[in-house]
Write an enzyme that holds these catalytic residues in place. Structure first.
Site, PDB file in Angstrom:
ATOM      1  N   SER A 151     -26.831  19.703  -6.384  1.00  0.00           N
ATOM      2  CA  SER A 151     -27.680  19.038  -5.371  1.00  0.00           C
ATOM      3  C   SER A 151     -27.795  19.994  -4.187  1.00  0.00           C
ATOM      4  O   SER A 151     -26.917  20.862  -3.989  1.00  0.00           O
ATOM      5  CB  SER A 151     -26.988  17.746  -4.916  1.00  0.00           C
ATOM      6  OG  SER A 151     -27.454  17.344  -3.641  1.00  0.00           O
ATOM      7  N   TYR A 164     -19.817  12.917  -2.212  1.00  0.00           N
ATOM      8  CA  TYR A 164     -20.872  13.419  -3.112  1.00  0.00           C
ATOM      9  C   TYR A 164     -21.068  14.921  -2.922  1.00  0.00           C
ATOM     10  O   TYR A 164     -21.116  15.692  -3.894  1.00  0.00           O
ATOM     11  CB  TYR A 164     -22.148  12.651  -2.781  1.00  0.00           C
ATOM     12  CG  TYR A 164     -23.366  12.985  -3.600  1.00  0.00           C
ATOM     13  CD1 TYR A 164     -23.531  12.456  -4.879  1.00  0.00           C
ATOM     14  CD2 TYR A 164     -24.368  13.793  -3.075  1.00  0.00           C
ATOM     15  CE1 TYR A 164     -24.670  12.737  -5.627  1.00  0.00           C
ATOM     16  CE2 TYR A 164     -25.510  14.082  -3.821  1.00  0.00           C
ATOM     17  CZ  TYR A 164     -25.658  13.551  -5.089  1.00  0.00           C
ATOM     18  OH  TYR A 164     -26.784  13.830  -5.821  1.00  0.00           O
TER      19      TYR A 164
HETATM   20  N1  NAD Z   1     -32.406  11.383  -6.758  1.00  0.00           N
HETATM   21  C1  NAD Z   1     -32.061  12.378  -5.955  1.00  0.00           C
HETATM   22  O1  NAD Z   1     -32.568  12.497  -4.830  1.00  0.00           O
HETATM   23  C2  NAD Z   1     -31.049  13.402  -6.411  1.00  0.00           C
HETATM   24  C3  NAD Z   1     -30.879  14.548  -5.625  1.00  0.00           C
HETATM   25  C4  NAD Z   1     -29.945  15.505  -6.014  1.00  0.00           C
HETATM   26  C5  NAD Z   1     -29.211  15.317  -7.172  1.00  0.00           C
HETATM   27  N2  NAD Z   1     -29.404  14.175  -7.895  1.00  0.00           N
HETATM   28  C6  NAD Z   1     -28.574  14.022  -9.087  1.00  0.00           C
HETATM   29  O2  NAD Z   1     -29.396  13.797 -10.215  1.00  0.00           O
HETATM   30  C7  NAD Z   1     -28.652  13.081 -11.201  1.00  0.00           C
HETATM   31  C8  NAD Z   1     -29.525  11.960 -11.740  1.00  0.00           C
HETATM   32  O3  NAD Z   1     -29.793  11.069 -10.681  1.00  0.00           O
HETATM   33  P1  NAD Z   1     -31.124  10.177 -10.580  1.00  0.00           P
HETATM   34  O4  NAD Z   1     -31.703  10.413  -9.264  1.00  0.00           O
HETATM   35  O5  NAD Z   1     -31.949  10.320 -11.800  1.00  0.00           O
HETATM   36  O6  NAD Z   1     -30.454   8.719 -10.494  1.00  0.00           O
HETATM   37  P2  NAD Z   1     -30.277   7.579 -11.577  1.00  0.00           P
HETATM   38  O7  NAD Z   1     -29.383   6.579 -10.933  1.00  0.00           O
HETATM   39  O8  NAD Z   1     -31.594   7.141 -12.096  1.00  0.00           O
HETATM   40  O9  NAD Z   1     -29.518   8.334 -12.775  1.00  0.00           O
HETATM   41  C9  NAD Z   1     -28.140   8.436 -12.903  1.00  0.00           C
HETATM   42  C10 NAD Z   1     -27.792   7.964 -14.310  1.00  0.00           C
HETATM   43  O10 NAD Z   1     -26.430   8.301 -14.592  1.00  0.00           O
HETATM   44  C11 NAD Z   1     -25.889   7.237 -15.338  1.00  0.00           C
HETATM   45  N3  NAD Z   1     -24.431   7.263 -15.243  1.00  0.00           N
HETATM   46  C12 NAD Z   1     -23.647   7.003 -14.152  1.00  0.00           C
HETATM   47  N4  NAD Z   1     -22.348   7.099 -14.491  1.00  0.00           N
HETATM   48  C13 NAD Z   1     -22.313   7.443 -15.808  1.00  0.00           C
HETATM   49  C14 NAD Z   1     -21.262   7.679 -16.726  1.00  0.00           C
HETATM   50  N5  NAD Z   1     -19.985   7.576 -16.338  1.00  0.00           N
HETATM   51  N6  NAD Z   1     -21.578   8.015 -18.014  1.00  0.00           N
HETATM   52  C15 NAD Z   1     -22.866   8.121 -18.422  1.00  0.00           C
HETATM   53  N7  NAD Z   1     -23.917   7.888 -17.571  1.00  0.00           N
HETATM   54  C16 NAD Z   1     -23.629   7.550 -16.294  1.00  0.00           C
HETATM   55  C17 NAD Z   1     -26.484   5.985 -14.699  1.00  0.00           C
HETATM   56  O11 NAD Z   1     -26.368   4.840 -15.540  1.00  0.00           O
HETATM   57  C18 NAD Z   1     -27.929   6.439 -14.462  1.00  0.00           C
HETATM   58  O12 NAD Z   1     -28.776   6.111 -15.548  1.00  0.00           O
HETATM   59  C19 NAD Z   1     -27.354  12.660 -10.532  1.00  0.00           C
HETATM   60  O13 NAD Z   1     -26.309  13.538 -10.905  1.00  0.00           O
HETATM   61  C20 NAD Z   1     -27.653  12.822  -9.062  1.00  0.00           C
HETATM   62  O14 NAD Z   1     -26.494  13.093  -8.305  1.00  0.00           O
HETATM   63  C21 NAD Z   1     -30.294  13.222  -7.552  1.00  0.00           C
END
Ligand code: NAD
Length: 260
Positions: A151, A164
């Protein structure tokens, strides 16, 4: 060579197996769809079996190849068993996109130890469990791609995300460590560092007017990222065109980190 043949040979994933964790929604689902559209079999992992199967079924309804592999990335035994089942079914895992993540925003002094640990456990231990389970088969084949999900918070921070940001910084270091250790064996490990992406992860921020103004004034792109903005980079890092990139943490943030 035709443009189509060039694109397929450099950017296609034809005949490969692409595993994405946390892939039932958000960025992971967009990456699964993009990888399958590029020719891969997308193997979708997430926590809830029904939701995971539904995500794979949605892609199959679109004429794409996708299967479901539900397990929690935090459970080393479940990860090992899940990866063994995928290898049995598909024969190989060419690329792993370790994308599953959680969030818990609060002031640093308000974190209980178990809350702090939960972020580390999902992001860092989750990636550790997956890489330990997937790497032996990649080492055996002398090839494979690992993409970790970091991130922009690994580079810069805001209030209320210390747990985080610490975990995402850990993943950036892990990316370099795996690249150095496994590069000589034909395996590349890179990470994506997204800026603000409109998914379920950021619902509260999307509904906050002050934050919306910040996005429109401080992000050079003047908008939220979309899951597709990130998915294309995941496909690139899994494909032939990125074959000489290793150990990099690549910001995909609409220019935010470039801003003073
Ligand atoms: N959305 C943003 O702005 C952003 C920015 C930087 C990084 N990220 C990273 O991107 C990744 C995806 O996030 P997103 O935005 O698509 O959110 P999201 O909540 O849609 O996706 C996260 C997914 O991870 C799954 N998950 C959580 N714990 C788990 C586990 N123990 N085993 C298996 N699956 C699990 C959840 O059920 C969910 O479907 C994350 O790692 C997040 O930190 C997101």
């Amino acid at each position: 060579m035709s443009a189509q043949a060039f694109l397929e040979s450099r950017f296609g994933l034809g005949g490969s197996v692409f595993l994405v964790t946390g892939g039932a929604g958000g960025i992971g689902f967009a990456a699964a769809r993009a990888a399958a559209q590029a020719g891969a079999v997308a193997v979708i992992n997430d926590l809830d079996p029904e939701r995971t199967e539904q995500a794979a079924a949605t892609l199959r309804d679109e004429g794409l190849e996708a299967t479901a592999a539900p397990f929690s990335v935090t459970d080393p035994d479940a990860v090992r068993a899940g990866i063994a089942r995928i290898l049995d079914r598909h024969g190989r895992i060419d690329s792993l996109f370790s994308n599953a993540g959680n969030q818990n925003r609060k002031a640093f002094l308000d974190y209980r130890p178990d809350e702090w640990a939960s972020l580390w456990k999902t992001h860092v231990d989750g990636a550790f469990n997956l890489c330990q389970a997937v790497l032996p088969s990649m080492v055996e084949r002398r090839g494979g791609r690992i993409v970790l999900m970091s991130s922009i918070s690994a580079f810069g921070s805001r209030g209320t995300i210390s747990a985080y940001a610490t975990a995402k910084g850990g993943l950036a270091a892990m990316t370099r460590a795996l690249a150095v250790e496994y590069g000589p064996l034909g395996i590349a490990c890179n990470a994506i560092a997204p800026g603000y992406v409109a998914t379920g992860f950021t619902t509260a921020m999307q509904g906050n007017e002050a934050f919306q103004r910040y996005i429109e004034s401080d992000v050079p792109a003047r908008r939220w990222g979309t899951p597709e903005d990130i998915a294309g980079v995941a496909v690139f890092l899994a494909g032939p065109a990125s074959g000489f990139i290793n150990g990099q943490v690549i910001p995909v943030d609409g220019g935010l980190l470039a801003t003073l």
